[in-house]
Motif scaffolding. Structure first.
Motif, short mmCIF file in Angstrom:
data_model
loop_
_atom_site.label_atom_id
_atom_site.label_comp_id
_atom_site.label_asym_id
_atom_site.label_seq_id
_atom_site.Cartn_x
_atom_site.Cartn_y
_atom_site.Cartn_z
N THR A 263 0.83 -1.20 0.00
CA THR A 263 0.00 0.00 0.00
C THR A 263 0.87 1.25 0.00
OG1 THR A 263 -0.16 -0.10 2.42
CG2 THR A 263 -1.94 -1.09 1.16
N SER A 264 0.29 2.35 -0.46
CA SER A 264 1.00 3.62 -0.48
C SER A 264 -0.02 4.74 -0.56
CB SER A 264 1.96 3.69 -1.69
OG SER A 264 1.22 3.60 -2.91
N GLY A 265 0.47 5.99 -0.54
CA GLY A 265 -0.43 7.13 -0.67
C GLY A 265 -1.50 7.16 0.40
N LYS A 266 -2.75 7.24 -0.02
CA LYS A 266 -3.87 7.32 0.93
C LYS A 266 -4.47 5.96 1.26
CE LYS A 266 -4.22 11.75 1.81
NZ LYS A 266 -5.45 12.50 1.52
N GLU A 267 -3.78 4.87 0.87
CA GLU A 267 -4.30 3.53 1.15
C GLU A 267 -3.96 3.11 2.58
OE1 GLU A 267 -3.71 1.60 -3.30
OE2 GLU A 267 -2.01 1.64 -1.92
N GLY A 268 -4.92 2.54 3.27
CA GLY A 268 -4.70 2.05 4.62
C GLY A 268 -4.22 0.61 4.63
N PHE A 269 -4.01 0.07 5.83
CA PHE A 269 -3.53 -1.30 5.91
C PHE A 269 -3.88 -1.96 7.24
CE2 PHE A 269 0.29 1.34 7.01
CZ PHE A 269 0.47 0.94 8.34
N ILE A 270 -3.73 -3.28 7.25
CA ILE A 270 -3.81 -4.11 8.46
C ILE A 270 -2.44 -4.76 8.60
CG2 ILE A 270 -4.89 -6.13 9.53
CD1 ILE A 270 -7.31 -5.61 7.64
N HIS A 271 -1.81 -4.57 9.76
CA HIS A 271 -0.43 -5.02 9.91
C HIS A 271 -0.25 -5.81 11.21
CE1 HIS A 271 3.84 -5.24 9.74
NE2 HIS A 271 4.09 -4.23 10.54
N PRO A 272 -0.04 -7.13 11.12
CA PRO A 272 0.27 -7.90 12.34
C PRO A 272 1.67 -7.56 12.83
CG PRO A 272 0.42 -9.31 10.40
CD PRO A 272 -0.07 -7.98 9.91
N VAL A 273 1.78 -7.19 14.09
CA VAL A 273 3.08 -6.76 14.62
C VAL A 273 3.67 -7.75 15.62
CG1 VAL A 273 2.71 -4.32 14.21
CG2 VAL A 273 1.92 -5.32 16.36
N SER A 274 2.86 -8.64 16.16
CA SER A 274 3.41 -9.66 17.07
C SER A 274 2.44 -10.83 17.19
CB SER A 274 3.70 -9.09 18.47
OG SER A 274 2.50 -8.78 19.15
N VAL A 275 3.01 -12.02 17.42
CA VAL A 275 2.23 -13.24 17.63
C VAL A 275 2.81 -13.94 18.85
CG1 VAL A 275 1.43 -15.41 16.64
CG2 VAL A 275 1.90 -13.47 15.14
N ASN A 276 1.94 -14.30 19.78
CA ASN A 276 2.38 -15.01 20.98
C ASN A 276 1.38 -16.12 21.30
OD1 ASN A 276 4.73 -13.28 22.17
ND2 ASN A 276 3.14 -11.79 21.64
N GLY A 277 1.87 -17.18 21.94
CA GLY A 277 0.90 -18.17 22.39
C GLY A 277 1.42 -19.58 22.48
N HIS A 278 0.46 -20.48 22.70
CA HIS A 278 0.72 -21.91 22.80
C HIS A 278 -0.51 -22.62 22.24
CE1 HIS A 278 -1.68 -21.30 26.46
NE2 HIS A 278 -0.79 -20.36 26.79
N VAL A 279 -0.57 -23.91 22.41
CA VAL A 279 -1.64 -24.67 21.77
C VAL A 279 -3.01 -24.21 22.23
CG1 VAL A 279 -2.67 -26.97 21.58
CG2 VAL A 279 -0.19 -26.70 21.39
N GLU A 280 -3.16 -23.93 23.49
CA GLU A 280 -4.48 -23.62 24.03
C GLU A 280 -4.93 -22.19 23.72
OE1 GLU A 280 -6.72 -25.14 27.90
OE2 GLU A 280 -5.08 -23.76 28.37
N GLU A 281 -3.98 -21.27 23.66
CA GLU A 281 -4.36 -19.87 23.42
C GLU A 281 -3.23 -19.14 22.70
OE1 GLU A 281 -6.44 -17.53 26.52
OE2 GLU A 281 -4.84 -16.05 26.26
N ALA A 282 -3.60 -18.33 21.73
CA ALA A 282 -2.63 -17.52 21.02
C ALA A 282 -3.22 -16.13 20.79
CB ALA A 282 -2.26 -18.15 19.68
N THR A 283 -2.34 -15.13 20.74
CA THR A 283 -2.79 -13.76 20.46
C THR A 283 -2.00 -13.20 19.27
OG1 THR A 283 -1.21 -12.80 22.03
CG2 THR A 283 -3.42 -13.30 22.85
N ASP A 285 -1.34 -9.37 17.69
CA ASP A 285 -1.54 -7.93 17.82
C ASP A 285 -1.38 -7.28 16.45
OD1 ASP A 285 -2.09 -7.59 20.59
OD2 ASP A 285 0.01 -8.03 21.02
N PHE A 286 -2.35 -6.46 16.09
CA PHE A 286 -2.34 -5.75 14.82
C PHE A 286 -2.30 -4.25 15.06
CE2 PHE A 286 -4.77 -9.64 14.11
CZ PHE A 286 -4.35 -10.09 12.86
N ILE A 287 -1.75 -3.52 14.09
CA ILE A 287 -2.04 -2.10 14.00
C ILE A 287 -2.87 -1.90 12.73
CG2 ILE A 287 -0.06 -1.31 15.33
CD1 ILE A 287 1.33 -0.58 12.71
#
Length: 416
Positions: A263-283, A285-287
């Protein structure tokens, strides 16, 4: 009135001193400032402002520097604040910075001596074509330079000296604010707006000479929490539903046309910045970024839709998503106060440059200050290639930033 043609600039020497002080902020820290070493630069800045004659200059316990230049006019002039941040990005080392001045630049690629593989190439940094004959400052190849935002700090302090040394330049009360932790999104968390007491402001944290920015992204954060099903791996057939693997499938399914690299200019985005977790639960984080608030909601809906589609194959898994507001497009504020941008454009013109009004694919302290009652567009400091070993700035661009600040003070007085 115009600034005297022959100013005795101090911006270069100040900048060279500031960048040798490590002020890297830390996003994992819970303190303010996030790193105590930021106060080392704050103390130096206070000493310099006191030496210039700003008698109330001080560093508070949170690492903020405040100072005042009293008015020298009988007019009732709005109080104007100039703001820059002291920290450097966690993305690249800011320790043991060794600045190098490439005098009388002639268009060549810049090979940095301590990191020969780090080459600042003209064809990759097109703004270098406007620096022919100028003095370009880089780091030595193993660290960032710190022009983001120590170029702004140096320009503001030099401008303070010019205003004190040239009382014939009439101005209202001027406020100075230097912040910690801007690079980790906390730059104004502890700013004392009542103590600052300003009506309008300008961050000095922009790129190319002549630019002024009155629009930023609007920004949200999103935390996606995935609940999986954990069992002993030896007896997992038909039972286990790994939150880690579900997270991977969600990331792989996100639309490519909404990723920052596409993306560039006036286009927005979805950006994953971190992934954490284990089998039972994972998170994950996006900006989420866009110039229109409504599109943020649409981007969040994409995350929900993608996650829901992936979980159709995992009937015993579930998810929740938490959206948190970060900052909003500051143009919403400037539409109510157009003179703030107009005076900035005029100041740049008086400094001998062609003004260019731009939008920022990011945010500044000014984004949040604008919604805290201090409309605050962003003026160039000359910094380029932020957060990298290829960062550079020219002495002449910093001097033009000084001129622009001084002209701004004069314009506000003239127009009052």
């Amino acid at each position: 009135m115009n600034v005297p043609l022959m100013l005795h600039y101090t911006v270069q020497n100040r900048f060279l001193k500031y960048v040798t002080i490590d002020t890297q902020s830390d996003p994992e820290s819970k303190t303010t400032p996030s790193t105590e070493k930021q106060k080392n630069l704050g103390q130096l800045l206070v000493a310099e402002l006191l030496e210039i004659g700003l008698q109330d200059a001080h560093l508070d316990g949170y690492g903020y520097v405040y100072a005042t230049i009293p008015a020298n006019t009988t007019k009732a002039v709005p109080v104007i604040c100039f703001c820059s941040h002291m920290d450097t990005s966690p993305d690249c080392s800011g320790e043991h910075v060794k600045p190098i001045i490439h005098q009388n630049y002639q268009g060549q690629d810049l090979i940095l001596p301590d990191g020969p593989a780090v080459v600042i190439r003209l064809n990759e940094h097109p703004d270098l074509q406007y620096q022919i004959g100028n003095d370009v400052i880089t780091a030595s190849g193993t660290t960032l330079l710190g022009a983001d935002n120590k170029a702004g700090l140096a320009a503001i302090v030099d401008a303070c000296k010019q205003l004190i040394d040239h009382p014939e330049i009439k101005h209202g009360k001027i406020k100075i604010l230097f912040t910690p932790d801007e690079e980790i999104g906390r730059g104004v968390d502890k700013a004392d707006m009542q103590k600052l007491g300003a009506d309008f402001g300008y961050t000095i944290d922009g790129e190319s000479a002549g630019t002024i920015e009155n629009e930023t992204f609007s920004a949200d954060g999103a935390r996606l929490t995935i609940k999986g099903v954990s069992t002993h791996p030896g007896f997992a057939k038909g039972k286990m539903q790994s939150a880690i693997k579900i997270a991977g499938k969600i990331l792989a399914a996100l639309p490519l046309n909404l990723s920052p690299e596409n993306t560039s200019g006036k286009e927005g985005f979805i950006h994953p910045v971190s992934v954490n977790g284990h089998v039972e639960e994972a998170t994950i984080d996006f900006i989420i970024r866009d110039f229109e608030d409504e599109k943020l909601q649409a981007h969040a809906a994409v995350i929900r839709q993608v996650t829901g589609n992936v979980l159709k194959d995992f009937p015993d898994a579930s998810f929740t998503i938490q959206i948190s507001q970060q900052y909003r497009n500051m143009k919403q504020v400037f539409d109510q106060h157009p003179q703030v941008t107009e005076y900035g454009i005029e100041a740049i013109r008086r400094a001998g440059l062609g003004p260019r009004l731009r939008s920022i694919r990011g945010g500044t302290d000014g984004s949040r200050l604008s919604f805290m009652g201090l409309p605050c567009p962003n003026i160039f400091a000359g910094e380029h290639a932020f957060h990298s070993k290829q960062e550079w700035v020219s002495v002449q661009d910093m001097q033009k930033s000084v001129d622009t600040i001084v002209h701004l003070c004069s314009i506000w007085e003239e127009k009052s």
